[in-house]
Design a protein around this motif. Sequence first.
Motif, PDB file in Angstrom:
ATOM      1  N   MET A 170       3.258 -24.643 -30.448  1.00 40.59           N
ATOM      2  CA  MET A 170       2.074 -24.999 -29.708  1.00 40.59           C
ATOM      3  C   MET A 170       0.845 -24.228 -30.165  1.00 40.59           C
ATOM      4  O   MET A 170      -0.256 -24.664 -29.938  1.00 40.59           O
ATOM      5  CB  MET A 170       2.289 -24.765 -28.209  1.00 40.59           C
ATOM      6  CG  MET A 170       3.246 -25.743 -27.559  1.00 40.59           C
ATOM      7  SD  MET A 170       2.748 -27.412 -27.826  1.00 40.59           S
ATOM      8  CE  MET A 170       2.045 -27.840 -26.305  1.00 40.59           C
ATOM      9  N   LYS A 171       1.042 -23.066 -30.781  1.00 45.75           N
ATOM     10  CA  LYS A 171      -0.103 -22.302 -31.260  1.00 45.75           C
ATOM     11  C   LYS A 171      -0.728 -22.964 -32.484  1.00 45.75           C
ATOM     12  O   LYS A 171      -1.848 -22.672 -32.849  1.00 45.75           O
ATOM     13  CB  LYS A 171       0.339 -20.879 -31.606  1.00 45.75           C
ATOM     14  CG  LYS A 171       0.708 -20.053 -30.421  1.00 45.75           C
ATOM     15  CD  LYS A 171       1.073 -18.659 -30.837  1.00 45.75           C
ATOM     16  CE  LYS A 171       1.454 -17.843 -29.612  1.00 45.75           C
ATOM     17  NZ  LYS A 171       1.793 -16.474 -29.979  1.00 45.75           N
ATOM     18  N   PHE A 172      -0.019 -23.838 -33.109  1.00 47.26           N
ATOM     19  CA  PHE A 172      -0.488 -24.509 -34.306  1.00 47.26           C
ATOM     20  C   PHE A 172      -1.618 -25.496 -33.997  1.00 47.26           C
ATOM     21  O   PHE A 172      -2.566 -25.623 -34.767  1.00 47.26           O
ATOM     22  CB  PHE A 172       0.691 -25.225 -34.980  1.00 47.26           C
ATOM     23  CG  PHE A 172       0.297 -26.024 -36.178  1.00 47.26           C
ATOM     24  CD1 PHE A 172      -0.086 -25.394 -37.345  1.00 47.26           C
ATOM     25  CD2 PHE A 172       0.297 -27.408 -36.140  1.00 47.26           C
ATOM     26  CE1 PHE A 172      -0.452 -26.121 -38.456  1.00 47.26           C
ATOM     27  CE2 PHE A 172      -0.062 -28.144 -37.236  1.00 47.26           C
ATOM     28  CZ  PHE A 172      -0.441 -27.501 -38.413  1.00 47.26           C
ATOM     29  N   ILE A 173      -1.566 -26.199 -32.883  1.00 51.39           N
ATOM     30  CA  ILE A 173      -2.539 -27.236 -32.537  1.00 51.39           C
ATOM     31  C   ILE A 173      -3.946 -26.656 -32.312  1.00 51.39           C
ATOM     32  O   ILE A 173      -4.910 -27.172 -32.879  1.00 51.39           O
ATOM     33  CB  ILE A 173      -2.053 -28.057 -31.332  1.00 51.39           C
ATOM     34  CG1 ILE A 173      -0.810 -28.850 -31.753  1.00 51.39           C
ATOM     35  CG2 ILE A 173      -3.141 -29.002 -30.850  1.00 51.39           C
ATOM     36  CD1 ILE A 173      -0.171 -29.623 -30.647  1.00 51.39           C
ATOM     37  N   PRO A 174      -4.145 -25.594 -31.523  1.00 56.02           N
ATOM     38  CA  PRO A 174      -5.495 -25.044 -31.378  1.00 56.02           C
ATOM     39  C   PRO A 174      -6.064 -24.533 -32.707  1.00 56.02           C
ATOM     40  O   PRO A 174      -7.253 -24.692 -32.981  1.00 56.02           O
ATOM     41  CB  PRO A 174      -5.335 -23.899 -30.381  1.00 56.02           C
ATOM     42  CG  PRO A 174      -4.089 -24.213 -29.630  1.00 56.02           C
ATOM     43  CD  PRO A 174      -3.214 -24.952 -30.587  1.00 56.02           C
ATOM     44  N   THR A 175      -5.217 -23.933 -33.530  1.00 58.16           N
ATOM     45  CA  THR A 175      -5.673 -23.459 -34.835  1.00 58.16           C
ATOM     46  C   THR A 175      -6.104 -24.630 -35.700  1.00 58.16           C
ATOM     47  O   THR A 175      -7.122 -24.565 -36.393  1.00 58.16           O
ATOM     48  CB  THR A 175      -4.555 -22.669 -35.537  1.00 58.16           C
ATOM     49  OG1 THR A 175      -4.109 -21.634 -34.664  1.00 58.16           O
ATOM     50  CG2 THR A 175      -5.034 -22.069 -36.832  1.00 58.16           C
ATOM     51  N   LEU A 176      -5.359 -25.713 -35.657  1.00 59.39           N
ATOM     52  CA  LEU A 176      -5.697 -26.909 -36.418  1.00 59.39           C
ATOM     53  C   LEU A 176      -7.011 -27.506 -35.931  1.00 59.39           C
ATOM     54  O   LEU A 176      -7.854 -27.906 -36.740  1.00 59.39           O
ATOM     55  CB  LEU A 176      -4.562 -27.935 -36.310  1.00 59.39           C
ATOM     56  CG  LEU A 176      -4.774 -29.244 -37.064  1.00 59.39           C
ATOM     57  CD1 LEU A 176      -4.858 -28.974 -38.562  1.00 59.39           C
ATOM     58  CD2 LEU A 176      -3.678 -30.226 -36.752  1.00 59.39           C
ATOM     59  N   ILE A 177      -7.215 -27.547 -34.636  1.00 56.39           N
ATOM     60  CA  ILE A 177      -8.444 -28.105 -34.072  1.00 56.39           C
ATOM     61  C   ILE A 177      -9.646 -27.244 -34.458  1.00 56.39           C
ATOM     62  O   ILE A 177     -10.684 -27.767 -34.874  1.00 56.39           O
ATOM     63  CB  ILE A 177      -8.322 -28.246 -32.539  1.00 56.39           C
ATOM     64  CG1 ILE A 177      -7.289 -29.322 -32.205  1.00 56.39           C
ATOM     65  CG2 ILE A 177      -9.670 -28.581 -31.918  1.00 56.39           C
ATOM     66  CD1 ILE A 177      -6.973 -29.426 -30.736  1.00 56.39           C
ATOM     67  N   ILE A 178      -9.511 -25.943 -34.356  1.00 57.18           N
ATOM     68  CA  ILE A 178     -10.615 -25.041 -34.710  1.00 57.18           C
ATOM     69  C   ILE A 178     -10.925 -25.136 -36.197  1.00 57.18           C
ATOM     70  O   ILE A 178     -12.089 -25.234 -36.600  1.00 57.18           O
ATOM     71  CB  ILE A 178     -10.272 -23.595 -34.306  1.00 57.18           C
ATOM     72  CG1 ILE A 178     -10.255 -23.487 -32.779  1.00 57.18           C
ATOM     73  CG2 ILE A 178     -11.273 -22.612 -34.895  1.00 57.18           C
ATOM     74  CD1 ILE A 178      -9.749 -22.165 -32.264  1.00 57.18           C
ATOM     75  N   THR A 179      -9.922 -25.158 -37.032  1.00 55.23           N
ATOM     76  CA  THR A 179     -10.116 -25.255 -38.476  1.00 55.23           C
ATOM     77  C   THR A 179     -10.770 -26.579 -38.848  1.00 55.23           C
ATOM     78  O   THR A 179     -11.683 -26.625 -39.669  1.00 55.23           O
ATOM     79  CB  THR A 179      -8.772 -25.107 -39.212  1.00 55.23           C
ATOM     80  OG1 THR A 179      -8.129 -23.911 -38.771  1.00 55.23           O
ATOM     81  CG2 THR A 179      -8.966 -25.062 -40.704  1.00 55.23           C
ATOM     82  N   SER A 180     -10.326 -27.659 -38.237  1.00 52.80           N
ATOM     83  CA  SER A 180     -10.911 -28.974 -38.504  1.00 52.80           C
ATOM     84  C   SER A 180     -12.367 -29.022 -38.066  1.00 52.80           C
ATOM     85  O   SER A 180     -13.229 -29.571 -38.758  1.00 52.80           O
ATOM     86  CB  SER A 180     -10.116 -30.066 -37.793  1.00 52.80           C
ATOM     87  OG  SER A 180      -8.787 -30.081 -38.246  1.00 52.80           O
ATOM     88  N   SER A 181     -12.650 -28.454 -36.899  1.00 53.85           N
ATOM     89  CA  SER A 181     -14.025 -28.440 -36.393  1.00 53.85           C
ATOM     90  C   SER A 181     -14.945 -27.658 -37.315  1.00 53.85           C
ATOM     91  O   SER A 181     -16.064 -28.087 -37.610  1.00 53.85           O
ATOM     92  CB  SER A 181     -14.070 -27.834 -34.993  1.00 53.85           C
ATOM     93  OG  SER A 181     -13.295 -28.588 -34.107  1.00 53.85           O
ATOM     94  N   LEU A 182     -14.482 -26.519 -37.773  1.00 55.80           N
ATOM     95  CA  LEU A 182     -15.296 -25.719 -38.691  1.00 55.80           C
ATOM     96  C   LEU A 182     -15.511 -26.431 -40.016  1.00 55.80           C
ATOM     97  O   LEU A 182     -16.592 -26.359 -40.606  1.00 55.80           O
ATOM     98  CB  LEU A 182     -14.646 -24.355 -38.912  1.00 55.80           C
ATOM     99  CG  LEU A 182     -14.691 -23.403 -37.723  1.00 55.80           C
ATOM    100  CD1 LEU A 182     -13.905 -22.134 -38.036  1.00 55.80           C
ATOM    101  CD2 LEU A 182     -16.114 -23.078 -37.343  1.00 55.80           C
ATOM    102  N   ALA A 183     -14.525 -27.130 -40.500  1.00 53.08           N
ATOM    103  CA  ALA A 183     -14.654 -27.875 -41.760  1.00 53.08           C
ATOM    104  C   ALA A 183     -15.662 -29.007 -41.610  1.00 53.08           C
ATOM    105  O   ALA A 183     -16.458 -29.268 -42.510  1.00 53.08           O
ATOM    106  CB  ALA A 183     -13.303 -28.412 -42.186  1.00 53.08           C
ATOM    107  N   ILE A 184     -15.635 -29.659 -40.468  1.00 53.37           N
ATOM    108  CA  ILE A 184     -16.588 -30.751 -40.219  1.00 53.37           C
ATOM    109  C   ILE A 184     -18.004 -30.198 -40.135  1.00 53.37           C
ATOM    110  O   ILE A 184     -18.943 -30.745 -40.718  1.00 53.37           O
ATOM    111  CB  ILE A 184     -16.207 -31.527 -38.943  1.00 53.37           C
ATOM    112  CG1 ILE A 184     -14.918 -32.315 -39.190  1.00 53.37           C
ATOM    113  CG2 ILE A 184     -17.336 -32.445 -38.510  1.00 53.37           C
ATOM    114  CD1 ILE A 184     -14.332 -32.940 -37.940  1.00 53.37           C
ATOM    115  N   LEU A 185     -18.180 -29.098 -39.416  1.00 52.70           N
ATOM    116  CA  LEU A 185     -19.511 -28.509 -39.277  1.00 52.70           C
ATOM    117  C   LEU A 185     -20.039 -27.971 -40.595  1.00 52.70           C
ATOM    118  O   LEU A 185     -21.238 -28.016 -40.862  1.00 52.70           O
ATOM    119  CB  LEU A 185     -19.492 -27.390 -38.231  1.00 52.70           C
ATOM    120  CG  LEU A 185     -19.324 -27.846 -36.788  1.00 52.70           C
ATOM    121  CD1 LEU A 185     -19.206 -26.640 -35.870  1.00 52.70           C
ATOM    122  CD2 LEU A 185     -20.481 -28.729 -36.358  1.00 52.70           C
TER     123      LEU A 185
END
Length: 86
Positions: free
Chosen positions: A1-16
């Motif tokens: 479950m710790k993988f999903i928040p990390t994935l979301i944060i990483t994806s958001s930073l990549a988009i920004l």
Amino acid sequence: MKFIPTLIITSSLAILAGCEEFDNAPPKPTTAPTTAPEFLRCRDVPVALSQADAIVRTPVSISSNEKAYWYDRQQRLVKRAWECKG
């Protein structure tokens, strides 16, 4: 479950990081000025003279007619600059 928040944060930073900021200001006109050098205010003469000088020094991108126009304008601006100093 710790993988999903990390994935979301990483994806958001990549988009920004991929976002670009656009400048919506209209481009500056490159057309010749309409005021004759003889009628320019003395405070405007140095700017107009530097513009004409820059164009005359790099005549590669302009036609022979336009080069003659800018050379003549530069000479008239020099005369106007001397009038303003006097």
